[in-house]
Scaffold this active site. Structure first.
Site, PDB file in Angstrom:
ATOM      1  N   SER A   1       0.816  -1.204   0.000  1.00  0.00           N
ATOM      2  CA  SER A   1       0.000   0.000   0.000  1.00  0.00           C
ATOM      3  C   SER A   1       0.859   1.268   0.000  1.00  0.00           C
ATOM      4  O   SER A   1       1.506   1.561  -0.997  1.00  0.00           O
ATOM      5  CB  SER A   1      -0.979  -0.041   1.175  1.00  0.00           C
ATOM      6  OG  SER A   1      -2.057   0.827   0.957  1.00  0.00           O
TER       7      SER A   1
ATOM      8  N   ASP B   1      10.198   5.231 -10.164  1.00  0.00           N
ATOM      9  CA  ASP B   1       9.809   5.760 -11.476  1.00  0.00           C
ATOM     10  C   ASP B   1      10.632   6.983 -11.869  1.00  0.00           C
ATOM     11  O   ASP B   1      10.971   7.156 -13.038  1.00  0.00           O
ATOM     12  CB  ASP B   1       8.326   6.131 -11.494  1.00  0.00           C
ATOM     13  CG  ASP B   1       7.406   4.960 -11.813  1.00  0.00           C
ATOM     14  OD1 ASP B   1       7.890   3.805 -11.881  1.00  0.00           O
ATOM     15  OD2 ASP B   1       6.192   5.195 -11.975  1.00  0.00           O
TER      16      ASP B   1
ATOM     17  N   LYS C   1      -0.577  -4.450  -3.028  1.00  0.00           N
ATOM     18  CA  LYS C   1      -1.835  -3.931  -2.477  1.00  0.00           C
ATOM     19  C   LYS C   1      -2.029  -2.544  -3.073  1.00  0.00           C
ATOM     20  O   LYS C   1      -1.624  -1.545  -2.518  1.00  0.00           O
ATOM     21  CB  LYS C   1      -1.761  -3.907  -0.954  1.00  0.00           C
ATOM     22  CG  LYS C   1      -2.885  -3.351  -0.094  1.00  0.00           C
ATOM     23  CD  LYS C   1      -4.223  -3.205  -0.698  1.00  0.00           C
ATOM     24  CE  LYS C   1      -5.217  -2.598   0.261  1.00  0.00           C
ATOM     25  NZ  LYS C   1      -5.860  -1.427  -0.258  1.00  0.00           N
TER      26      LYS C   1
END
Length: 143
Positions: free
Chosen positions: A51, A62, A76
């Site tokens: 999460s 990224d 998740k």
């Protein structure tokens, strides 16, 4: 999202919530000082990373602001809402999924680290931590 602002430039996406309707998307952006961007950063992840920790590590990965070491994260990546029913009970509904800044879904697939390093039972029993060792190596070599 706030923590990511220590690395990610203000205004850049940290995470998006993608709803069932492809035209409905909420983008959450960084707001902060980027004070830590000048320091090499390594994030340790494994199957217990889920999460919020996946959102954070996925965003820094990224943008190339951190290297991830360890094992694939849990996956998740859903947004859920609790809806009360007339009889007093409730139901939890999945209403959206989390996407990294590059648009990668976290749900079920998790995030693969840049350096996959497992910890064996033998490592654990002998107080060895090859993941931490790899992180230290990367930081010392600044790669």
């Amino acid at each position: 999202i706030k923590l990511a602002g220590y690395w990610i430039k203000s205004g850049q996406p940290v995470v998006s919530e993608q709803y069932a309707d492809p035209n409905q998307k909420d983008v959450y952006t960084a707001s902060g000082s980027t004070d830590l961007v000048k320091y090499p950063t390594v994030i340790l992840v494994n199957g217990g990373s889920a999460s919020a920790s996946e959102i954070f590590s996925g965003a820094l990965k990224d943008y190339g602001l951190a290297k991830l070491v360890g094992q694939k994260t849990f996956g998740k990546g859903t947004v859920q809402a609790l809806e009360k029913l007339p009889d007093g009970s409730s139901v939890k509904l999945t209403i959206a999924k989390w996407l990294t800044p590059k648009g990668t879904s976290i749900e079920e697939q998790g995030i693969t680290p840049d350096f996959e390093v497992a910890i064996s039972e033998d490592d654990y029993n002998n107080a060895k931590d090859p993941q931490l060792d790899k992180a230290k190596e990367l930081l010392l070599n600044n790669k």
